[in-house]
Design a protein around this motif. Structure first.
Motif, PDB file in Angstrom:
ATOM      1  N   ILE A  45       0.881  -1.117   0.018  1.00 42.74           N
ATOM      2  CA  ILE A  45       0.095   0.214  -0.139  1.00 42.74           C
ATOM      3  C   ILE A  45       0.893   1.339  -0.109  1.00 42.74           C
ATOM      4  CG2 ILE A  45      -1.904   1.294   1.234  1.00 42.74           C
ATOM      5  CD1 ILE A  45      -2.916  -1.380   2.317  1.00 42.74           C
ATOM      6  N   GLU A  46       0.788   1.914  -1.024  1.00 42.46           N
ATOM      7  CA  GLU A  46       1.712   3.173  -1.173  1.00 42.46           C
ATOM      8  C   GLU A  46       1.215   4.095  -0.082  1.00 42.46           C
ATOM      9  OE1 GLU A  46       2.895   6.324  -4.771  1.00 42.46           O
ATOM     10  OE2 GLU A  46       1.602   4.548  -5.060  1.00 42.46           O
ATOM     11  N   LEU A  47       2.218   4.766   0.655  1.00 37.20           N
ATOM     12  CA  LEU A  47       1.856   5.815   1.780  1.00 37.20           C
ATOM     13  C   LEU A  47       2.808   7.154   1.499  1.00 37.20           C
ATOM     14  CD1 LEU A  47       0.600   5.416   5.130  1.00 37.20           C
ATOM     15  CD2 LEU A  47       2.644   6.810   4.726  1.00 37.20           C
ATOM     16  N   HIS A  48       2.584   8.385   1.275  1.00 33.40           N
ATOM     17  CA  HIS A  48       3.097   9.448   1.316  1.00 33.40           C
ATOM     18  C   HIS A  48       2.986  10.269   2.476  1.00 33.40           C
ATOM     19  CE1 HIS A  48       4.393   8.520  -2.718  1.00 33.40           C
ATOM     20  NE2 HIS A  48       3.232   8.246  -3.017  1.00 33.40           N
ATOM     21  N   THR A  49       3.951  11.110   2.800  1.00 35.39           N
ATOM     22  CA  THR A  49       3.612  11.899   4.179  1.00 35.39           C
ATOM     23  C   THR A  49       3.854  13.583   3.790  1.00 35.39           C
ATOM     24  OG1 THR A  49       4.569  10.456   5.702  1.00 35.39           O
ATOM     25  CG2 THR A  49       4.753  12.661   6.421  1.00 35.39           C
ATOM     26  N   TRP A  50       3.232  14.444   3.805  1.00 33.75           N
ATOM     27  CA  TRP A  50       3.127  15.690   3.366  1.00 33.75           C
ATOM     28  C   TRP A  50       4.629  16.204   3.983  1.00 33.75           C
ATOM     29  CZ3 TRP A  50      -0.140  18.850   0.671  1.00 33.75           C
ATOM     30  CH2 TRP A  50       0.246  20.006   0.380  1.00 33.75           C
ATOM     31  N   ASP A  51       5.512  16.848   2.698  1.00 36.30           N
ATOM     32  CA  ASP A  51       6.576  17.177   3.127  1.00 36.30           C
ATOM     33  C   ASP A  51       7.023  18.716   2.729  1.00 36.30           C
ATOM     34  OD1 ASP A  51       9.265  17.617   3.189  1.00 36.30           O
ATOM     35  OD2 ASP A  51      10.027  15.874   2.086  1.00 36.30           O
ATOM     36  N   PRO A  52       7.012  19.359   3.583  1.00 34.13           N
ATOM     37  CA  PRO A  52       7.159  21.254   3.265  1.00 34.13           C
ATOM     38  C   PRO A  52       8.179  21.198   2.194  1.00 34.13           C
ATOM     39  CG  PRO A  52       7.543  20.779   5.588  1.00 34.13           C
ATOM     40  CD  PRO A  52       7.114  19.496   5.059  1.00 34.13           C
ATOM     41  N   THR A  53       9.285  20.478   2.308  1.00 42.44           N
ATOM     42  CA  THR A  53      10.758  20.665   1.376  1.00 42.44           C
ATOM     43  C   THR A  53      10.516  20.347   0.035  1.00 42.44           C
ATOM     44  OG1 THR A  53      11.534  18.481   1.754  1.00 42.44           O
ATOM     45  CG2 THR A  53      11.850  20.000   3.546  1.00 42.44           C
ATOM     46  N   ILE A  54       9.424  19.689  -0.418  1.00 40.23           N
ATOM     47  CA  ILE A  54       9.046  19.436  -1.761  1.00 40.23           C
ATOM     48  C   ILE A  54       8.121  20.410  -2.398  1.00 40.23           C
ATOM     49  CG2 ILE A  54       9.958  17.288  -1.629  1.00 40.23           C
ATOM     50  CD1 ILE A  54       7.217  16.351  -1.755  1.00 40.23           C
ATOM     51  N   GLY A  55       7.740  21.326  -1.906  1.00 38.29           N
ATOM     52  CA  GLY A  55       6.802  22.306  -2.274  1.00 38.29           C
ATOM     53  C   GLY A  55       5.363  21.788  -2.919  1.00 38.29           C
ATOM     54  N   ARG A  56       5.089  22.055  -4.119  1.00 31.76           N
ATOM     55  CA  ARG A  56       3.942  21.889  -4.794  1.00 31.76           C
ATOM     56  C   ARG A  56       3.853  20.371  -5.402  1.00 31.76           C
ATOM     57  NH1 ARG A  56       0.116  25.342  -5.792  1.00 31.76           N
ATOM     58  NH2 ARG A  56      -0.682  23.971  -7.427  1.00 31.76           N
ATOM     59  N   ASP A  57       5.071  19.736  -5.116  1.00 30.34           N
ATOM     60  CA  ASP A  57       5.142  18.214  -5.711  1.00 30.34           C
ATOM     61  C   ASP A  57       3.927  17.289  -4.742  1.00 30.34           C
ATOM     62  OD1 ASP A  57       6.883  18.695  -7.613  1.00 30.34           O
ATOM     63  OD2 ASP A  57       8.695  17.980  -6.409  1.00 30.34           O
ATOM     64  N   ASN A  58       3.957  17.960  -3.394  1.00 34.10           N
ATOM     65  CA  ASN A  58       2.866  17.643  -2.413  1.00 34.10           C
ATOM     66  C   ASN A  58       1.340  17.477  -3.134  1.00 34.10           C
ATOM     67  OD1 ASN A  58       4.226  16.868   0.225  1.00 34.10           O
ATOM     68  ND2 ASN A  58       4.820  19.139  -0.172  1.00 34.10           N
ATOM     69  N   ILE A  59       1.143  18.674  -3.764  1.00 35.15           N
ATOM     70  CA  ILE A  59      -0.152  18.389  -4.565  1.00 35.15           C
ATOM     71  C   ILE A  59      -0.266  17.469  -5.435  1.00 35.15           C
ATOM     72  CG2 ILE A  59      -1.769  19.874  -5.915  1.00 35.15           C
ATOM     73  CD1 ILE A  59      -0.892  21.103  -3.202  1.00 35.15           C
ATOM     74  N   SER A  60       0.649  17.071  -6.303  1.00 36.25           N
ATOM     75  CA  SER A  60       0.611  16.076  -7.317  1.00 36.25           C
ATOM     76  C   SER A  60       0.275  14.683  -6.676  1.00 36.25           C
ATOM     77  CB  SER A  60       1.871  15.856  -8.019  1.00 36.25           C
ATOM     78  OG  SER A  60       2.062  16.982  -8.656  1.00 36.25           O
ATOM     79  N   LEU A  61       1.144  14.317  -5.380  1.00 43.11           N
ATOM     80  CA  LEU A  61       0.745  13.404  -4.663  1.00 43.11           C
ATOM     81  C   LEU A  61      -0.762  13.320  -4.163  1.00 43.11           C
ATOM     82  CD1 LEU A  61       4.437  13.117  -2.784  1.00 43.11           C
ATOM     83  CD2 LEU A  61       3.518  11.778  -4.651  1.00 43.11           C
ATOM     84  N   VAL A  62      -0.847  14.352  -3.574  1.00 40.79           N
ATOM     85  CA  VAL A  62      -2.336  14.264  -3.263  1.00 40.79           C
ATOM     86  C   VAL A  62      -3.550  14.068  -4.098  1.00 40.79           C
ATOM     87  CG1 VAL A  62      -4.098  15.708  -1.681  1.00 40.79           C
ATOM     88  CG2 VAL A  62      -1.740  15.836  -1.123  1.00 40.79           C
ATOM     89  N   GLU A  63      -3.176  14.655  -5.334  1.00 39.15           N
ATOM     90  CA  GLU A  63      -4.225  14.342  -6.284  1.00 39.15           C
ATOM     91  C   GLU A  63      -4.305  12.826  -6.833  1.00 39.15           C
ATOM     92  OE1 GLU A  63      -3.786  18.649  -8.860  1.00 39.15           O
ATOM     93  OE2 GLU A  63      -2.544  17.310  -9.205  1.00 39.15           O
ATOM     94  N   LYS A  64      -3.326  12.300  -6.637  1.00 38.95           N
ATOM     95  CA  LYS A  64      -3.478  10.789  -6.860  1.00 38.95           C
ATOM     96  C   LYS A  64      -3.917   9.880  -5.818  1.00 38.95           C
ATOM     97  CE  LYS A  64       0.459  11.466 -10.030  1.00 38.95           C
ATOM     98  NZ  LYS A  64       2.015  11.365 -10.454  1.00 38.95           N
ATOM     99  N   ALA A  65      -4.034  10.534  -4.487  1.00 35.95           N
ATOM    100  CA  ALA A  65      -4.085   9.603  -3.558  1.00 35.95           C
ATOM    101  C   ALA A  65      -5.770   9.017  -3.647  1.00 35.95           C
ATOM    102  CB  ALA A  65      -3.932  10.506  -2.133  1.00 35.95           C
TER     103      ALA A  65
END
Length: 239
Positions: free
Chosen positions: A115-135
């Motif tokens: 199960i793929e899991l990602h944690t919000w990381d402020p150091t990667i900026g808007r790349d977080n949004i791309s991960l959330v959109e696919k979640a």
């Protein structure tokens, strides 16, 4: 960064002039109301009774509500994740997850189940949004919970991305039982007290009452227009 009010004095002078006041006020006394019914609603309920009120409201807002102990939280959360068809999952970067005993679940159990899991990381900026959109699932924690309306109050910060609660198809919100208050009145009081104590208020405060709903078109209810289609509150008995 602390916000700063710009041109306040100029604005107040112009307003006073339009109101034909002879002087510009330097202080406004808080009014003393004779009646304050907003403070009396549900005020005498115990924490257990507030929980029952919250559970009843969840049935009205299409929200699944699960109560669990702190010891069983990881097992309960894993079951909800399985019921929601797994990942990808996006979570906040929040030390409370560790305090609630979820480290093993996030670090070992879910990866072993692929199960793929990602944690919000402020150091990667808007790349977080791309991960959330696919979640498929977003997992957050309620800071204040309103029993009357079934509302979870989420405070954003650099580690708590606000999109985690509304971009994924499904949302799981962990709700400490200790966070449940009667209604909006108590939430406003808590926020004001935090400001008076010198705390910086979150740039975004989300009030979430179940999955996204809209009946703007011909009064036909549609779920998931502006956010998750499915919502689960996991109440943690932390008292």
């Amino acid at each position: 960064m602390v916000g700063k009010i710009q041109n306040r004095e100029t604005f107040i002078r112009q307003l006073s002039s339009r109101l034909q006041r002879l002087s510009t006020p330097v202080h406004v006394e808080r009014p003393q109301w004779r009646y304050s019914p907003q403070h009396k609603t549900l005020q005498n309920l115990s924490q257990d009774e507030l929980l029952v009120t919250l559970q009843k409201q969840c049935t009205r807002i299409n929200t699944n509500c699960v109560v669990t102990s702190s010891a069983d939280l990881a097992m309960t959360l894993e079951k909800v994740i399985d019921d929601y068809d797994g990942g990808p999952i996006m979570t906040w970067q929040d030390e409370r997850f560790d305090a609630y005993g979820l480290t093993e679940l996030f670090s070992n159990t879910l990866p072993k189940k692929q199960i793929e899991l990602h944690t919000w990381d402020p150091t990667i900026g808007r790349d977080n949004i791309s991960l959330v959109e696919k979640a498929n699932i977003g997992i957050t924690i309620s800071d204040i919970t309103l029993a009357e309306s079934g509302t979870a109050v989420l405070f954003s910060n650099p580690h708590h991305g606000r999109t985690v609660s509304f971009l994924p198809t499904k949302s799981i919100i962990l709700i400490p039982k200790s966070s449940i208050v009667p209604r909006m009145t108590q939430a406003a009081i808590q926020i004001r007290e935090r400001l008076q104590n010198g705390e910086t208020l979150a740039s975004c405060v989300n009030f979430i009452s179940g999955p996204s709903n809209s009946a703007d078109i011909e009064m036909i209810l549609v779920v998931g227009v502006h956010g998750p289609i499915y919502m689960t509150y996991i109440i943690i008995d932390d008292l």
